[in-house]
Design an enzyme around this catalytic site. Structure first.
Site, PDB file in Angstrom:
ATOM      1  N   HIS A 719       0.843  -1.208   0.000  1.00  0.00           N
ATOM      2  CA  HIS A 719       0.000   0.000   0.000  1.00  0.00           C
ATOM      3  C   HIS A 719       0.877   1.256   0.000  1.00  0.00           C
ATOM      4  O   HIS A 719       0.656   2.181  -0.801  1.00  0.00           O
ATOM      5  CB  HIS A 719      -0.911  -0.019   1.231  1.00  0.00           C
ATOM      6  CG  HIS A 719      -1.657   1.259   1.463  1.00  0.00           C
ATOM      7  ND1 HIS A 719      -2.976   1.437   1.080  1.00  0.00           N
ATOM      8  CD2 HIS A 719      -1.275   2.439   2.050  1.00  0.00           C
ATOM      9  CE1 HIS A 719      -3.365   2.661   1.418  1.00  0.00           C
ATOM     10  NE2 HIS A 719      -2.351   3.290   2.011  1.00  0.00           N
ATOM     11  N   GLU A 720       1.883   1.295   0.878  1.00  0.00           N
ATOM     12  CA  GLU A 720       2.754   2.476   0.943  1.00  0.00           C
ATOM     13  C   GLU A 720       3.592   2.611  -0.327  1.00  0.00           C
ATOM     14  O   GLU A 720       3.876   3.735  -0.766  1.00  0.00           O
ATOM     15  CB  GLU A 720       3.661   2.403   2.175  1.00  0.00           C
ATOM     16  CG  GLU A 720       2.932   2.332   3.511  1.00  0.00           C
ATOM     17  CD  GLU A 720       1.892   3.425   3.699  1.00  0.00           C
ATOM     18  OE1 GLU A 720       2.065   4.528   3.135  1.00  0.00           O
ATOM     19  OE2 GLU A 720       0.899   3.186   4.412  1.00  0.00           O
ATOM     20  N   HIS A 723       1.771   4.567  -2.798  1.00  0.00           N
ATOM     21  CA  HIS A 723       1.935   6.018  -2.642  1.00  0.00           C
ATOM     22  C   HIS A 723       3.213   6.493  -3.334  1.00  0.00           C
ATOM     23  O   HIS A 723       3.244   7.581  -3.938  1.00  0.00           O
ATOM     24  CB  HIS A 723       2.002   6.391  -1.156  1.00  0.00           C
ATOM     25  CG  HIS A 723       0.684   6.366  -0.454  1.00  0.00           C
ATOM     26  ND1 HIS A 723      -0.407   7.103  -0.881  1.00  0.00           N
ATOM     27  CD2 HIS A 723       0.282   5.694   0.666  1.00  0.00           C
ATOM     28  CE1 HIS A 723      -1.424   6.901  -0.059  1.00  0.00           C
ATOM     29  NE2 HIS A 723      -1.037   6.042   0.888  1.00  0.00           N
ATOM     30  N   TYR A 761     -11.300   2.410   3.779  1.00  0.00           N
ATOM     31  CA  TYR A 761     -10.159   3.303   3.928  1.00  0.00           C
ATOM     32  C   TYR A 761      -9.863   4.029   2.621  1.00  0.00           C
ATOM     33  O   TYR A 761      -9.402   5.175   2.626  1.00  0.00           O
ATOM     34  CB  TYR A 761      -8.927   2.517   4.388  1.00  0.00           C
ATOM     35  CG  TYR A 761      -7.754   3.406   4.748  1.00  0.00           C
ATOM     36  CD1 TYR A 761      -7.845   4.322   5.791  1.00  0.00           C
ATOM     37  CD2 TYR A 761      -6.560   3.335   4.035  1.00  0.00           C
ATOM     38  CE1 TYR A 761      -6.786   5.142   6.125  1.00  0.00           C
ATOM     39  CE2 TYR A 761      -5.485   4.155   4.360  1.00  0.00           C
ATOM     40  CZ  TYR A 761      -5.604   5.052   5.401  1.00  0.00           C
ATOM     41  OH  TYR A 761      -4.553   5.868   5.723  1.00  0.00           O
ATOM     42  N   GLU A 768      -5.244   7.912  -0.944  1.00  0.00           N
ATOM     43  CA  GLU A 768      -5.457   6.635  -0.262  1.00  0.00           C
ATOM     44  C   GLU A 768      -6.224   5.660  -1.152  1.00  0.00           C
ATOM     45  O   GLU A 768      -5.979   4.448  -1.107  1.00  0.00           O
ATOM     46  CB  GLU A 768      -6.201   6.852   1.060  1.00  0.00           C
ATOM     47  CG  GLU A 768      -5.433   7.659   2.095  1.00  0.00           C
ATOM     48  CD  GLU A 768      -4.084   7.041   2.459  1.00  0.00           C
ATOM     49  OE1 GLU A 768      -3.886   5.831   2.241  1.00  0.00           O
ATOM     50  OE2 GLU A 768      -3.219   7.784   2.966  1.00  0.00           O
TER      51      GLU A 768
END
Length: 809
Positions: A719-720, A723, A761, A768
């Site tokens: 997930h990060e 980003h 989320y 996000e």
């Protein structure tokens, strides 16, 4: 002479009469009630006169011994056999009845337990965590055996355990009985007698006599190969250096002496050993027991008193200020409403009256309740008209907070945190100067911590450290939120989930305490949520202070080597016992630095980065430290296996060019140096599990933990990384502006259309949503990959376009 088992059986049976006469209670001289040796004629009338009296005394003595034995066995023997297996259980119990009660009393004194169980003994809770090496054993004859096929095992340790398989075979099969006594002999020599002063002094003559005998029968029966090959007489120094060999001889001699049909074998082939066992009488055992009690400080009160005495001067010299400081450490100071209200400006008070606290997404439930109480107090100053107006405003809770209201609540959030020294040290890893709290409170923490450090100047000392263990009960979630909820069996909360336990144990090798450990001198019963039971051995230079109610406070910044992790049972409930030894923190830091060096070398090579690039950092300071390090390998491998290698290399090079890092940590993310430049969202990030910081081009991952919708830390890392892809794609579009690609009009429109179609989320904002979609698209679960394509097709296409754009750039 190589003694065969068959031969021993023949000799044993041929001497059965002798064996039976020798099979009475061992080590304890019994009164012979009828007749004896010597001049019978002179005393026959007197003996006949006293015959009934002697018989009565004899019966009373035997009855007392039997009652004593039963009382001891009641404390140390646990029967875990089904009702229909009663005959098998009784056969095993009868074996134990032949063991001298004083031996069992010594076993009880050191906290030993005996379990009689059904079936495979390796399935018993106390043996489940044994290593594969320890499951390969030898019987009394030196024959190799696999533990799951065997029927008895003595597990050594601070509180040894003997597990015996229930079986009727013990009645007829004397070899099986012999091996049970052999394991008991190991306990007696290894776990009991080895703890007293000069345990083998009296055994030395026995060994040398056997060694120098005209034949090798005694050596063949009892000696190990190493003892047989020793060229000269044994010395005390040799025995101390080779204690395992001596313990083996003692265990064999004990077994042959106790088992009735083998006792004559010992007398025939090694009479010196037989005589030693025969003279190992009640008096000697009692002396050993008293010495053992004294040396191990088995009495809980005595242990407590010795520690109190050691710290008496320290306690007496504490000032009132010092006592208050230690109390502050143990009991966090909750914020006071009046103090907070008093510190607010009039404008802030007016703002607080009207804020809809329920609509804040970064306040915990407890924080919301506290702030509502503040509002109530402030509303007392309102007129009735203003109160009515305020009530009407707050009816519609769907109104989002304004930016001004958000900023005010962020500031107020810091003011409502408890003043908790130990929690602060844990959150920061002892780095008190990190800017995740306001400056005035930070200064107060620093002053208090420096003063507590100064108070803890007295070490535990060499006279106590190797004789005591200290205890700490812990909530699993304080160690690992990832596994915490799953470690307790979901179908039976008295049990530990074996599969999750094995995962928990696998990476648990060392630990760090960056805060002050408060430990119990004696083990106490656990509270409902405390399933971890630490048993800690101190080093002599560990600095500590004595608290009331049988507790010690240990210095901060200590290392812990994990010696063993196993499941234990107390009061019909399973717990995880963690045996640890205090070591210098520098020793653990070295292990972490070596692991960091190794993992960087491995991944620099895999990613084609310069040899000495420091891409991966372990910022580790807390109690499950080794898991952070070991888990990083798994996380990075899953990242590599699920994402295109060209994309990984391109984005990683972008991060490295900006001095970015992959930071694996167990402290809260606002306290990481790579995050200091990104403070505008610091309040929300206190409990974040992962973070990408564009300013430092770093991915931060907090563990061991998982997010609300993440199954594991690997998904959080992906997930990060999503980003980072967002950041790099935006950079490539306009290197001067260097904005996130998710801030483009195209993606903002996609978010409006599909932003609610994936995860809760993902609805937070465009960035996000992009990262969540990226994570799902690279999941190991094929259904999750399809979910993006099906539920958010435009997002799926947009992300794929960015990936191609990056790879082809």
């Amino acid at each position: 002479m190589n003694i065969k088992k068959e031969f021993i059986k023949v000799i044993s049976m041929s001497c059965l009469v002798t064996a039976i006469t020798l099979s009475g209670p061992v080590f304890i001289p019994l009164v012979q009630g009828a007749g004896g040796h010597g001049d019978v004629g002179m005393h026959v009338k007197e003996k006949e006169k006293n015959k009934d009296e002697n018989k009565r005394k004899d019966e009373e003595r035997n009855k007392t011994q039997e009652e004593h034995l039963k009382e001891i066995m009641k404390h140390i023997v646990k029967i875990e056999v089904k009702g229909e297996e009663a005959v098998k259980k009784e056969a095993a119990e009868k074996l134990l009845e032949k063991v001298p009660s004083d031996v069992l009393e010594m076993y009880k004194a050191i906290g030993g337990k005996i379990y009689i169980v059904d079936g495979d003994i390796t399935k018993h809770i106390s043996l489940e965590a044994l290593s594969e090496d320890k499951k390969k054993i030898k019987d009394i004859y030196g024959k190799d055996a696999l533990l799951h096929e065997h029927y008895v095992y003595a597990k050594e340790g601070y509180e040894p355990v003997l597990v015996i398989q229930s079986s009727e075979d013990y009645v007829e099969n004397t070899e099986k009985a012999l091996n049970v006594y052999y394991e008991i002999g190991k306990i007696l020599s290894r776990d009991i007698l080895s703890k007293i002063n000069q345990p083998y002094q009296k055994f030395l003559d026995v060994l040398n006599t056997i060694k120098n005998a005209s034949d090798s029968d005694g050596q063949d029966l009892l000696f190990t190969n190493q003892l047989k090959e020793h060229p000269t007489d044994f010395s005390v120094e040799f025995l101390e250096q080779n204690s395992n060999e001596v313990q083996e001889v003692f265990a064999k001699a004990f077994a042959y002496y106790i088992e009735p049909q083998h006792r004559d074998v010992l007398q025939l082939y090694a009479p010196e050993a037989f005589n030693y066992m025969d003279k190992f009488n009640e008096q000697e055992i009692n002396l050993s027991l008293e010495e053992l009690k004294d040396q191990r400080m088995l009495a809980r009160y005595e242990k407590w008193e010795k520690i109190k005495q050691h710290y008496q001067h320290w306690s007496d010299s504490l000032s009132e200020e010092g006592r208050g400081l230690l109390k502050k450490l143990q009991i966090p100071i909750e914020p006071k409403k009046d103090d907070i209200i008093h510190s607010l400006s009039q404008e802030e008070k007016e703002l607080l009256k009207r804020i809809q606290i329920d609509s804040s997404d970064f306040l915990s439930t407890e924080e919301k309740e506290f702030l509502k109480k503040l509002q109530i107090d402030i509303r007392d100053s309102l007129s009735e008209e203003e109160k009515e107006l305020l009530n009407r405003i707050q009816v519609d809770s769907s109104n989002p907070l304004s930016e001004k209201e958000k900023e005010f609540l962020k500031k107020l959030k810091l003011d409502i945190q408890p003043y908790d020294i130990n929690q602060r040290l844990q959150d920061t890893g002892g780095l008190i100067d990190s800017p995740s709290i306001n400056l005035d409170v930070r200064k107060q923490y620093k002053r208090d911590i420096q003063n507590i450090d100064a108070l803890l100047h007295q070490s535990i000392g060499s006279t106590l450290y190797n004789k005591i263990y200290l205890y700490e009960n812990m909530n699993i979630n304080n160690l690992t939120a990832t596994l915490g909820a799953d470690l307790v069996d979901s179908t039976d909360n008295t049990k530990i989930n074996r599969g999750i336990f094995n995962e928990f144990k696998k990476n648990f090798k060392y630990s760090i305490s960056s805060n002050y450990m408060i430990v119990d001198i004696n083990e106490r019963p656990a509270l409902d949520n405390e399933r971890l039971k630490w048993r800690i051995q101190l080093s002599p230079d560990t600095r500590a202070g004595y608290l009331e109610n049988g507790k010690l406070i240990l210095q901060r910044n200590i290392g812990l080597e994990i010696k063993d992790v196993q499941i234990i049972k107390q009061s019909e409930k399973e717990y995880i016992r963690i045996d640890a030894k205090v070591v210098p923190k520098s020793k653990i830091d070295t292990k972490i630095q070596e692991a960091q060096l190794n993992i960087n070398q491995e991944w620099n090579k895999a990613l084609g980065l310069p040899k000495y690039t420091k891409l991966i950092t372990f910022n580790v300071h807390n109690r499950y430290a080794s898991n952070i390090v070991e888990s990083a390998y798994l996380i990075l491998n899953e990242w590599k296996n699920n994402i295109q290698s060209d994309l990984i290399k391109k984005v990683t090079n972008y991060l490295v060019d900006g001095n970015g890092r992959f930071v694996f940590t167990d402290i809260t993310l606002p306290n990481i140096a790579e995050q200091y430049t990104h403070q505008d969202e610091i309040y929300e990030q206190v409990h974040s599990k992962g973070l990408y910081v564009p300013e430092s081009r770093s991915i931060l991952l907090h563990g061991p933990s998982k997010g609300v919708e993440l199954r594991n830390d690997s998904e959080g890392f992906i997930h990060e990384f999503g980003h980072a892809v967002d950041d790099y794609a935006g950079y490539l579009l306009d290197k001067n502006q260097s904005d996130l690609v998710t801030n483009s009009k195209k993606f903002i429109d996609i978010f409006k259309e599909e932003g609610s179609n994936l995860t809760s989320y993902g609805r937070t904002n465009e960035a996000e949503f992009f990262a969540e979609a990226f994570r799902l698209m690279h999941s190991t679960d094929h259904a999750e990959r399809l979910k993006v394509q099906k539920n958010a097709p435009k997002t799926f296409q947009f992300i794929n376009d960015q990936i191609k754009f990056i790879i082809n750039s």
